[in-house]
Design a protein around this motif. Structure first.
Motif, short mmCIF file in Angstrom:
data_model
loop_
_atom_site.label_atom_id
_atom_site.label_comp_id
_atom_site.label_asym_id
_atom_site.label_seq_id
_atom_site.Cartn_x
_atom_site.Cartn_y
_atom_site.Cartn_z
N MET A 14 0.85 -1.18 0.00
CA MET A 14 0.00 0.00 0.00
C MET A 14 0.89 1.24 0.00
SD MET A 14 -3.08 -1.16 2.55
CE MET A 14 -2.00 -1.66 3.89
N ARG A 15 0.58 2.16 -0.92
CA ARG A 15 1.41 3.34 -1.09
C ARG A 15 0.56 4.59 -1.27
NH1 ARG A 15 7.06 2.01 -1.04
NH2 ARG A 15 7.08 -0.23 -1.36
N VAL A 16 1.17 5.72 -0.96
CA VAL A 16 0.54 7.02 -1.19
C VAL A 16 0.75 7.38 -2.66
CG1 VAL A 16 0.62 9.49 -0.66
CG2 VAL A 16 0.84 7.78 1.18
N GLY A 17 -0.33 7.74 -3.32
CA GLY A 17 -0.26 8.17 -4.71
C GLY A 17 -0.96 9.49 -4.92
N LEU A 18 -0.48 10.26 -5.89
CA LEU A 18 -1.07 11.55 -6.24
C LEU A 18 -1.84 11.38 -7.55
CD1 LEU A 18 -1.33 14.67 -5.95
CD2 LEU A 18 0.79 14.83 -7.29
N VAL A 19 -3.12 11.70 -7.52
CA VAL A 19 -3.95 11.60 -8.73
C VAL A 19 -3.62 12.78 -9.64
CG1 VAL A 19 -6.29 11.55 -9.65
CG2 VAL A 19 -5.78 10.39 -7.48
N LYS A 20 -2.98 12.49 -10.77
CA LYS A 20 -2.59 13.51 -11.74
C LYS A 20 -3.76 13.87 -12.65
CE LYS A 20 1.60 14.31 -11.92
NZ LYS A 20 2.31 15.41 -11.31
N LYS A 21 -4.54 12.84 -13.02
CA LYS A 21 -5.66 13.05 -13.93
C LYS A 21 -6.76 12.06 -13.56
CE LYS A 21 -6.83 13.11 -18.83
NZ LYS A 21 -6.37 12.78 -20.18
N ALA A 22 -8.01 12.50 -13.64
CA ALA A 22 -9.16 11.64 -13.38
C ALA A 22 -10.23 11.94 -14.42
CB ALA A 22 -9.71 11.88 -11.98
N GLU A 23 -10.81 10.87 -14.98
CA GLU A 23 -11.88 11.06 -15.96
C GLU A 23 -12.85 9.90 -15.89
OE1 GLU A 23 -10.01 11.36 -19.78
OE2 GLU A 23 -9.32 9.29 -19.75
N LYS A 24 -14.12 10.22 -16.08
CA LYS A 24 -15.15 9.18 -16.08
C LYS A 24 -15.00 8.34 -17.34
CE LYS A 24 -20.03 8.56 -15.08
NZ LYS A 24 -20.14 7.37 -15.87
N LEU A 25 -15.09 7.02 -17.18
CA LEU A 25 -15.03 6.13 -18.34
C LEU A 25 -16.33 6.21 -19.11
CD1 LEU A 25 -13.23 2.85 -17.21
CD2 LEU A 25 -12.39 4.64 -18.70
N LYS A 26 -16.24 6.37 -20.41
CA LYS A 26 -17.43 6.46 -21.25
C LYS A 26 -18.23 5.18 -21.18
CE LYS A 26 -15.39 9.74 -24.39
NZ LYS A 26 -14.15 9.82 -25.06
N ARG A 27 -19.53 5.32 -21.31
CA ARG A 27 -20.48 4.21 -21.32
C ARG A 27 -20.49 3.41 -20.01
NH1 ARG A 27 -17.89 4.33 -26.06
NH2 ARG A 27 -16.62 2.51 -25.64
N THR A 28 -20.07 4.06 -18.92
CA THR A 28 -20.17 3.42 -17.60
C THR A 28 -20.86 4.39 -16.65
OG1 THR A 28 -18.06 4.21 -16.70
CG2 THR A 28 -18.00 2.18 -18.00
N ARG A 29 -21.43 3.83 -15.60
CA ARG A 29 -22.14 4.66 -14.62
C ARG A 29 -21.26 4.97 -13.41
NH1 ARG A 29 -25.36 3.75 -10.22
NH2 ARG A 29 -25.10 1.50 -10.35
N LYS A 30 -20.37 4.05 -13.04
CA LYS A 30 -19.63 4.19 -11.79
C LYS A 30 -18.11 4.30 -11.93
CE LYS A 30 -20.87 1.84 -8.25
NZ LYS A 30 -21.21 0.82 -7.26
N LEU A 31 -17.57 4.10 -13.12
CA LEU A 31 -16.12 3.96 -13.24
C LEU A 31 -15.40 5.27 -13.57
CD1 LEU A 31 -15.89 0.57 -15.15
CD2 LEU A 31 -15.85 0.99 -12.68
#
Length: 109
Positions: A14-31
């Motif tokens: 388990m490690r600390v990570g920095l989210v550089k980019k986040a985007e909703k996956l197309k054609r999904t509701r939760k991802l």
């Protein structure tokens, strides 16, 4: 509740990570697809919290991730780890932020 020997716990990286980019996956509701910096490497991690959080809620923030899980594909995108969150019995998800001063890549135990 099943009990485990502490040696089982130490198997997880388990490690600390920095989210550089986040985007909703197309054609999904939760991802949500995350591009996460762990210092020595970057990984793509898919998380299923888009029904409760927007990608903007994650970008630029540090969280704890499990890195040594077998890769798994979600909607054609391979996830190389897992974001740790807290979840109540009724399904409410809470992000667990890491303080800014904790270096990226720091081991969590």
């Amino acid at each position: 509740m099943e009990l485990y020997d502490v040696e089982e716990f130490w198997k997880f990286d388990m490690r600390v990570g920095l989210v550089k980019k986040a985007e909703k996956l197309k054609r999904t509701r939760k991802l949500i697809r995350l591009d996460v910096d762990f210092g020595s490497e970057e990984r793509t991690i898919i998380t299923g919290i888009a029904d409760q959080y927007n990608p903007e809620d994650l970008e630029g923030k540090k969280f704890i991730f499990v890195l040594n899980l077998k890769p798994k594909k979600f909607s054609g995108v391979e996830s190389q780890g897992m974001l740790l969150v807290a979840e109540t019995e009724d399904g409410k998800v809470y992000l667990i932020p890491v303080p800014e001063e904790v270096p990226v890549g720091t081991k969590v135990w």
